[in-house]
Design a protein around this motif. Structure first.
Motif, PDB file in Angstrom:
ATOM      1  N   ALA A  84     -10.582   2.057  -7.084  1.00 56.27           N
ATOM      2  CA  ALA A  84      -9.364   2.648  -7.919  1.00 56.27           C
ATOM      3  C   ALA A  84      -8.876   1.769  -8.998  1.00 56.27           C
ATOM      4  CB  ALA A  84      -8.473   3.458  -7.314  1.00 56.27           C
ATOM      5  N   GLY A  85      -8.693   1.912 -10.285  1.00 55.37           N
ATOM      6  CA  GLY A  85      -7.967   0.834 -11.271  1.00 55.37           C
ATOM      7  C   GLY A  85      -8.711   1.529 -12.731  1.00 55.37           C
ATOM      8  N   HIS A  86      -8.076   0.960 -13.439  1.00 52.10           N
ATOM      9  CA  HIS A  86      -8.309   1.307 -14.983  1.00 52.10           C
ATOM     10  C   HIS A  86      -7.996   0.094 -15.865  1.00 52.10           C
ATOM     11  CE1 HIS A  86      -3.991   1.606 -16.409  1.00 52.10           C
ATOM     12  NE2 HIS A  86      -3.814   2.178 -14.879  1.00 52.10           N
ATOM     13  N   GLY A  87      -8.282   0.125 -17.082  1.00 51.91           N
ATOM     14  CA  GLY A  87      -8.266  -0.953 -18.155  1.00 51.91           C
ATOM     15  C   GLY A  87      -7.142  -0.743 -18.880  1.00 51.91           C
ATOM     16  N   LEU A  88      -6.757  -1.989 -19.179  1.00 51.94           N
ATOM     17  CA  LEU A  88      -5.307  -1.683 -20.648  1.00 51.94           C
ATOM     18  C   LEU A  88      -5.803  -2.713 -21.641  1.00 51.94           C
ATOM     19  CD1 LEU A  88      -2.746  -1.261 -21.731  1.00 51.94           C
ATOM     20  CD2 LEU A  88      -1.611  -3.102 -20.083  1.00 51.94           C
ATOM     21  N   PHE A  89      -6.244  -2.455 -22.949  1.00 55.44           N
ATOM     22  CA  PHE A  89      -6.729  -3.000 -23.980  1.00 55.44           C
ATOM     23  C   PHE A  89      -5.650  -3.153 -24.959  1.00 55.44           C
ATOM     24  CE2 PHE A  89     -10.314  -1.214 -21.976  1.00 55.44           C
ATOM     25  CZ  PHE A  89     -11.470  -2.402 -22.181  1.00 55.44           C
ATOM     26  N   GLY A  90      -5.351  -4.595 -25.359  1.00 59.76           N
ATOM     27  CA  GLY A  90      -4.275  -4.837 -26.394  1.00 59.76           C
ATOM     28  C   GLY A  90      -3.722  -5.959 -26.142  1.00 59.76           C
ATOM     29  N   THR A 106      -1.289   0.263 -10.385  1.00 59.03           N
ATOM     30  CA  THR A 106      -2.686   0.906 -10.172  1.00 59.03           C
ATOM     31  C   THR A 106      -3.581  -0.231  -9.580  1.00 59.03           C
ATOM     32  OG1 THR A 106      -2.560   2.544 -11.578  1.00 59.03           O
ATOM     33  CG2 THR A 106      -4.529   2.149 -10.566  1.00 59.03           C
ATOM     34  N   ASN A 107      -3.706  -1.246 -10.536  1.00 57.04           N
ATOM     35  CA  ASN A 107      -4.730  -2.303 -10.164  1.00 57.04           C
ATOM     36  C   ASN A 107      -4.530  -3.204  -8.810  1.00 57.04           C
ATOM     37  OD1 ASN A 107      -6.029  -1.265 -12.169  1.00 57.04           O
ATOM     38  ND2 ASN A 107      -6.277  -2.932 -13.332  1.00 57.04           N
ATOM     39  N   PHE A 108      -3.010  -3.474  -8.876  1.00 59.51           N
ATOM     40  CA  PHE A 108      -2.652  -4.616  -7.804  1.00 59.51           C
ATOM     41  C   PHE A 108      -2.098  -4.013  -6.618  1.00 59.51           C
ATOM     42  CE2 PHE A 108       0.502  -7.166  -5.834  1.00 59.51           C
ATOM     43  CZ  PHE A 108      -0.232  -8.049  -5.338  1.00 59.51           C
ATOM     44  N   PHE A 109      -0.989  -3.131  -6.981  1.00 58.56           N
ATOM     45  CA  PHE A 109      -0.199  -2.453  -6.066  1.00 58.56           C
ATOM     46  C   PHE A 109      -0.846  -1.206  -5.163  1.00 58.56           C
ATOM     47  CE2 PHE A 109       3.522  -4.506  -8.011  1.00 58.56           C
ATOM     48  CZ  PHE A 109       4.010  -5.111  -7.086  1.00 58.56           C
ATOM     49  N   GLY A 110      -1.858  -0.634  -5.980  1.00 57.96           N
ATOM     50  CA  GLY A 110      -2.590   0.480  -5.371  1.00 57.96           C
ATOM     51  C   GLY A 110      -3.620  -0.029  -4.404  1.00 57.96           C
ATOM     52  N   SER A 111      -4.196  -1.060  -4.779  1.00 58.30           N
ATOM     53  CA  SER A 111      -4.964  -1.861  -3.721  1.00 58.30           C
ATOM     54  C   SER A 111      -3.998  -2.498  -2.655  1.00 58.30           C
ATOM     55  CB  SER A 111      -5.942  -3.141  -4.534  1.00 58.30           C
ATOM     56  OG  SER A 111      -6.700  -2.564  -5.482  1.00 58.30           O
ATOM     57  N   LEU A 112      -3.245  -2.975  -2.706  1.00 63.51           N
ATOM     58  CA  LEU A 112      -2.247  -3.301  -1.638  1.00 63.51           C
ATOM     59  C   LEU A 112      -1.928  -2.426  -0.712  1.00 63.51           C
ATOM     60  CD1 LEU A 112      -0.569  -5.452  -0.161  1.00 63.51           C
ATOM     61  CD2 LEU A 112       1.486  -5.204  -1.822  1.00 63.51           C
ATOM     62  N   GLN A 132     -13.261  -5.250  -2.048  1.00 67.35           N
ATOM     63  CA  GLN A 132     -12.320  -5.146  -3.133  1.00 67.35           C
ATOM     64  C   GLN A 132     -12.854  -5.153  -4.598  1.00 67.35           C
ATOM     65  OE1 GLN A 132      -8.595  -4.453  -3.336  1.00 67.35           O
ATOM     66  NE2 GLN A 132      -9.344  -4.191  -5.349  1.00 67.35           N
ATOM     67  N   VAL A 133     -12.744  -4.234  -5.344  1.00 65.35           N
ATOM     68  CA  VAL A 133     -13.412  -4.347  -6.606  1.00 65.35           C
ATOM     69  C   VAL A 133     -12.402  -5.176  -7.568  1.00 65.35           C
ATOM     70  CG1 VAL A 133     -14.337  -3.023  -8.737  1.00 65.35           C
ATOM     71  CG2 VAL A 133     -15.001  -2.364  -6.447  1.00 65.35           C
ATOM     72  N   SER A 151      -3.432  -8.746 -13.353  1.00 62.02           N
ATOM     73  CA  SER A 151      -3.708  -7.806 -12.137  1.00 62.02           C
ATOM     74  C   SER A 151      -5.059  -8.268 -11.558  1.00 62.02           C
ATOM     75  CB  SER A 151      -3.837  -6.400 -12.780  1.00 62.02           C
ATOM     76  OG  SER A 151      -5.493  -6.054 -13.274  1.00 62.02           O
ATOM     77  N   LYS A 152      -6.190  -8.670 -12.257  1.00 61.08           N
ATOM     78  CA  LYS A 152      -7.276  -8.933 -11.315  1.00 61.08           C
ATOM     79  C   LYS A 152      -7.122 -10.573 -10.785  1.00 61.08           C
ATOM     80  CE  LYS A 152      -9.271  -5.257 -11.650  1.00 61.08           C
ATOM     81  NZ  LYS A 152      -9.616  -4.465 -10.372  1.00 61.08           N
ATOM     82  N   PHE A 153      -6.284 -11.499 -11.442  1.00 61.42           N
ATOM     83  CA  PHE A 153      -5.981 -12.536 -10.943  1.00 61.42           C
ATOM     84  C   PHE A 153      -5.165 -12.328  -9.455  1.00 61.42           C
ATOM     85  CE2 PHE A 153      -7.708 -14.610 -14.366  1.00 61.42           C
ATOM     86  CZ  PHE A 153      -7.746 -16.094 -14.268  1.00 61.42           C
TER      87      PHE A 153
END
Length: 273
Positions: A84-90, A106-112, A132-133, A151-153
């Motif tokens: 689960a995750g999504h992108g943020l562009f800007g 979502t990307n970090f805490f959701g995975s945790l 882990q994706v 978030s991915k780092f």
């Protein structure tokens, strides 16, 4: 022997593609999504072999409840795929507090939260594989993806640490690091910041110009065989890059990073005192 796979974000993209691949070969899958109806197609096709669950991974209590349901239903969990995750562009400067927090939630805490809920089961079993994706942008960066990169780092550091904490318990970990793929990740699922600061116009134009190159995007279906191979391996990799661009970009980045380490070795060692 069939495996029990728990995969988050299974309504579309990699999650749906991989869930169906596991089901087709006879594995049993617990599939979660924010909208339960988005799993109806898989549920209709695979019956008792799939346990569809509505889940927002940002809700820690709901995550633990879902994992309890999965264990009660299937009796065990062999593989967790945190997808689960999504992108943020800007541009980073233009990112709002709410957008930045939502990305990390979502990307970090959701995975945790999902990982924390599943680890007790893995420890009890003395086995389990945490997949882990992440992204190749957990190793290097692209402009306009500053908070996503961060978030991915963070995810990379989290899973690498868990690998060291749990290896003696028979638990395996793998970070999946794709380049861009032609999924919904950069489409309707993505969030975009405002684009008001003219100084960043050249950066924006270069970025979005590059995304129009068809070679920038991998074919999602080409990831199925590698994921099955990783899940079936008795000695899975701690990291697996997916895609031509991911391999070549990361190989170049890590080569330069190691060169910097060696070029400044004497300064680094002298700084120890």
């Amino acid at each position: 022997m069939s495996k029990i796979i728990f995969i988050t974000g299974a309504s579309k993209g990699f999650g749906k593609l991989w869930a169906e691949a596991f089901l087709k070969r006879g594995d049993k899958v617990a599939a979660t999504a924010r909208s339960l109806s988005s799993l109806n197609e898989l549920a209709a096709a695979y019956g008792d072999n799939i346990l569809p669950l509505q889940l927002d991974v940002n809700n820690r209590e709901a995550v633990f409840n879902a994992v309890n349901k999965i264990e009660k239903h299937f009796g065990r969990i062999d593989v967790l795929i945190n997808n689960a995750g999504h992108g943020l562009f800007g541009i980073t400067e233009e990112t709002t507090e709410a957008q930045a927090r939502e990305q990390m939630e979502t990307n970090f805490f959701g995975s945790l939260w999902v990982t924390q809920a599943v680890l007790p089961i893995f420890r009890k079993q003395k086995s389990g594989h945490l997949v882990q994706v992440s992204s190749y942008l957990g190793i290097t960066t692209l402009p306009l993806l500053g908070i996503y990169n961060a978030s991915k780092f963070a995810v990379e550091g989290l899973i690498e640490t868990i690998a060291k904490e749990t290896a003696h318990l028979g638990i395996k970990t793998t970070l999946i690091e794709p380049n861009g793929y032609a999924t919904d990740w950069a489409g309707a699922s993505a969030t975009r910041t405002a684009s008001d600061i003219a100084d960043y116009t050249p950066v924006r134009e270069a970025f979005f110009g590059a995304t129009k190159n068809p070679n920038a995007w991998g074919k999602p279906e080409a990831t199925v065989a590698p994921i099955l191979q990783v899940v079936d391996s008795t000695n899975p990799p701690q990291r697996l890059l997916l895609g031509y661009n991911a391999y070549h970009v990361v190989q170049k980045v890590l080569t330069q990073r190691l060169k910097d380490v060696e070029d400044w070795k004497d300064v680094s060692i002298a700084a120890h005192g």
